[in-house]
Write a protein that holds these residues in place. Sequence first.
Motif, PDB file in Angstrom:
ATOM      1  N   TYR A   1     -31.433 -25.303  -1.727  1.00  0.00           N
ATOM      2  CA  TYR A   1     -30.432 -26.077  -2.458  1.00  0.00           C
ATOM      3  C   TYR A   1     -29.526 -27.056  -2.093  1.00  0.00           C
ATOM      4  O   TYR A   1     -29.118 -27.848  -2.781  1.00  0.00           O
ATOM      5  CB  TYR A   1     -29.573 -24.652  -2.829  1.00  0.00           C
TER       6      TYR A   1
ATOM      7  N   GLN B   1     -31.518 -30.407  -2.740  1.00  0.00           N
ATOM      8  CA  GLN B   1     -31.425 -30.646  -3.770  1.00  0.00           C
ATOM      9  C   GLN B   1     -29.945 -31.226  -4.419  1.00  0.00           C
ATOM     10  O   GLN B   1     -29.843 -32.113  -5.011  1.00  0.00           O
ATOM     11  CB  GLN B   1     -31.478 -29.383  -4.817  1.00  0.00           C
ATOM     12  N   ALA B   2     -28.992 -30.524  -3.649  1.00  0.00           N
ATOM     13  CA  ALA B   2     -27.565 -31.026  -3.968  1.00  0.00           C
ATOM     14  C   ALA B   2     -27.476 -32.550  -3.307  1.00  0.00           C
ATOM     15  O   ALA B   2     -26.444 -33.373  -3.816  1.00  0.00           O
ATOM     16  CB  ALA B   2     -26.561 -30.054  -3.424  1.00  0.00           C
TER      17      ALA B   2
ATOM     18  N   ASN C   1     -26.931 -34.307 -10.091  1.00  0.00           N
ATOM     19  CA  ASN C   1     -27.864 -35.023  -9.356  1.00  0.00           C
ATOM     20  C   ASN C   1     -29.177 -35.162 -10.515  1.00  0.00           C
ATOM     21  O   ASN C   1     -29.662 -36.184 -10.855  1.00  0.00           O
ATOM     22  CB  ASN C   1     -28.429 -34.342  -8.282  1.00  0.00           C
ATOM     23  N   LYS C   2     -29.283 -34.182 -11.061  1.00  0.00           N
ATOM     24  CA  LYS C   2     -30.483 -34.320 -12.091  1.00  0.00           C
ATOM     25  C   LYS C   2     -30.188 -35.077 -13.138  1.00  0.00           C
ATOM     26  O   LYS C   2     -30.945 -35.993 -13.782  1.00  0.00           O
ATOM     27  CB  LYS C   2     -30.558 -32.730 -12.673  1.00  0.00           C
TER      28      LYS C   2
ATOM     29  N   ALA D   1     -25.114 -19.713  -1.777  1.00  0.00           N
ATOM     30  CA  ALA D   1     -25.478 -21.024  -1.582  1.00  0.00           C
ATOM     31  C   ALA D   1     -25.920 -21.679  -3.016  1.00  0.00           C
ATOM     32  O   ALA D   1     -25.681 -22.776  -3.306  1.00  0.00           O
ATOM     33  CB  ALA D   1     -27.123 -20.967  -0.706  1.00  0.00           C
ATOM     34  N   TYR D   2     -26.287 -20.769  -3.964  1.00  0.00           N
ATOM     35  CA  TYR D   2     -26.830 -21.227  -5.194  1.00  0.00           C
ATOM     36  C   TYR D   2     -25.814 -21.599  -5.974  1.00  0.00           C
ATOM     37  O   TYR D   2     -25.662 -22.717  -6.734  1.00  0.00           O
ATOM     38  CB  TYR D   2     -27.535 -20.097  -5.893  1.00  0.00           C
TER      39      TYR D   2
ATOM     40  N   LEU E   1     -32.069 -35.788  -4.540  1.00  0.00           N
ATOM     41  CA  LEU E   1     -33.364 -35.270  -5.471  1.00  0.00           C
ATOM     42  C   LEU E   1     -34.512 -36.052  -4.870  1.00  0.00           C
ATOM     43  O   LEU E   1     -35.687 -35.649  -4.964  1.00  0.00           O
ATOM     44  CB  LEU E   1     -33.097 -35.358  -6.905  1.00  0.00           C
TER      45      LEU E   1
ATOM     46  N   THR F   1     -24.028 -24.779  -4.663  1.00  0.00           N
ATOM     47  CA  THR F   1     -24.593 -26.229  -4.910  1.00  0.00           C
ATOM     48  C   THR F   1     -24.802 -26.539  -6.316  1.00  0.00           C
ATOM     49  O   THR F   1     -25.421 -27.443  -6.693  1.00  0.00           O
ATOM     50  CB  THR F   1     -25.955 -26.138  -4.100  1.00  0.00           C
TER      51      THR F   1
ATOM     52  N   ALA G   1     -23.443 -29.490  -8.037  1.00  0.00           N
ATOM     53  CA  ALA G   1     -23.958 -30.937  -7.460  1.00  0.00           C
ATOM     54  C   ALA G   1     -25.401 -31.159  -8.027  1.00  0.00           C
ATOM     55  O   ALA G   1     -25.728 -32.287  -8.021  1.00  0.00           O
ATOM     56  CB  ALA G   1     -23.815 -30.961  -5.792  1.00  0.00           C
ATOM     57  N   VAL G   2     -26.067 -30.049  -7.956  1.00  0.00           N
ATOM     58  CA  VAL G   2     -27.513 -30.297  -8.128  1.00  0.00           C
ATOM     59  C   VAL G   2     -27.674 -30.716  -9.790  1.00  0.00           C
ATOM     60  O   VAL G   2     -28.428 -31.424  -9.890  1.00  0.00           O
ATOM     61  CB  VAL G   2     -28.392 -28.843  -7.973  1.00  0.00           C
TER      62      VAL G   2
ATOM     63  N   VAL H   1     -31.429 -21.401   1.262  1.00  0.00           N
ATOM     64  CA  VAL H   1     -30.284 -22.382   1.427  1.00  0.00           C
ATOM     65  C   VAL H   1     -30.446 -23.722   1.762  1.00  0.00           C
ATOM     66  O   VAL H   1     -29.810 -24.755   0.876  1.00  0.00           O
ATOM     67  CB  VAL H   1     -29.197 -21.637   2.465  1.00  0.00           C
TER      68      VAL H   1
END
Lengths: 209, 229
Positions: free
Chosen positions: A87, A90-91, B46-47, B35-36, A94, B39, B42-43, A84
């Motif tokens: 993730y 990362q959100a 961000n990338k 959780a995966y 980065l 997020t 947003a992940v 958790v």
Amino acid sequence: MSQARNWDEFMEGIWRQNPVFVMVLGMCPTLAVTVSGINALSMGVATTFVLICSCGLVSLLRKLIPKEVRIATYIVIIATFVTVVDYVIQAVSLALYDALGAFIQLIVVNCIILGRAEAHASKTPPAPAMVNALGMGIGFTIGLLALGCVREILGAGTLFGISLFGAGFQPWVVMVLPPGGFFVLGAWLLLFAALERRKQRKLAEVRHV
Amino acid sequence: MSHATDLLPETTPTAAMIRTLGLIAMICGVIIVAAYQGTYAAVQENKRIAVERAVFKVIPRAKSIAEYAVSSAGELKKLGAGEAAPTGSIKFYAGYDEAARLAGIAAEGAAKGYADTVRILFAWDPAAASVTGFGVVAMRETPGIGDKILVDAEFLANFPLEAKPSDDRLVLAHEIRTVKHGSKTNPWEVDAIAGATITSRAIGKAINDTAQTLVPRLAPHLDKLKEKS
């Protein structure tokens, strides 16, 4: 549960049983990620989150978990919260995720967390277990910050990215390299040992009087 | 008989152990998947921002980017944001300026440095057939020594660095290589930083390894890439 007991649970990790300076546990992230204040703070917060959540869940399920399978259970619970955190970081950023690298995943095997689950949370109701975990987490964060800030100031001349000494500063580069981690940790442990010794001597003097 | 069984330690029934492990696995599974999914957006965002920022840094004139891949057979394929390149092909980013004209091409390169692999993103200007600059994606080089590649004025003066395809369009006309400090004589050579030769060499090699295949493969497609599609 009394206020005094709560306070006692909380303070255990911050001072008496500080994971970094007294128990000397979790040295892998302590030495590796503390090259800057922000790294130290993020690692501390991430570990604190995993500590509180896993201790809470272990404590909640403690009567259900047979002792034969407890280690496997604790590791699965800890790994869940580490995922958790992975993730969420990362959100959030980065850049921070890259700076902490593999050490986020390595929280799974941080001995403070498994140690707290086994030695404390599995025998205590959820509320005191989580308060104790919060204290331990904050104590660990303080330990990381103590190293991270000193190393960043000496090794880069900055604190949380803010330049302290201007352009003329010649950074003491070894402090942000791996040996610097050992130097600064050694210096802190020396300080704590000296304080402890002075306290013992004072107590002995009082007894004599 | 009953006396003997009394002495045996109390054991947990097998079913209870399996039930507990199953229950905990289920709880943990739900937490991880939540959780995966929570997020994911947003992940990914961000990338995308991280790639865009890195490309804008090496191609300062760029205002927007498009992702492409060019295969070993020389076929050009436009990729969706964050889409991986098919095996055997090289991914690159085309940077476009305000008027949607091609401002430069950016591609990743990697080579072994002093501490670990140095991953860079470099910009190639098709009009000038040269590498105009680079940015670091990831490196663990010694602070104060290897990381001088980013700030050392003499080292940065190596750019633009000639990188044009050979006449048969199979490789580069001249291999990009790092030479000892102060011995650069040709526009395709990288003058190393004295004391940071290994990191300097990694930069030269990283650019060369990608450019050797990418630049010749791109040559027939440059007209197509000129305007943003």
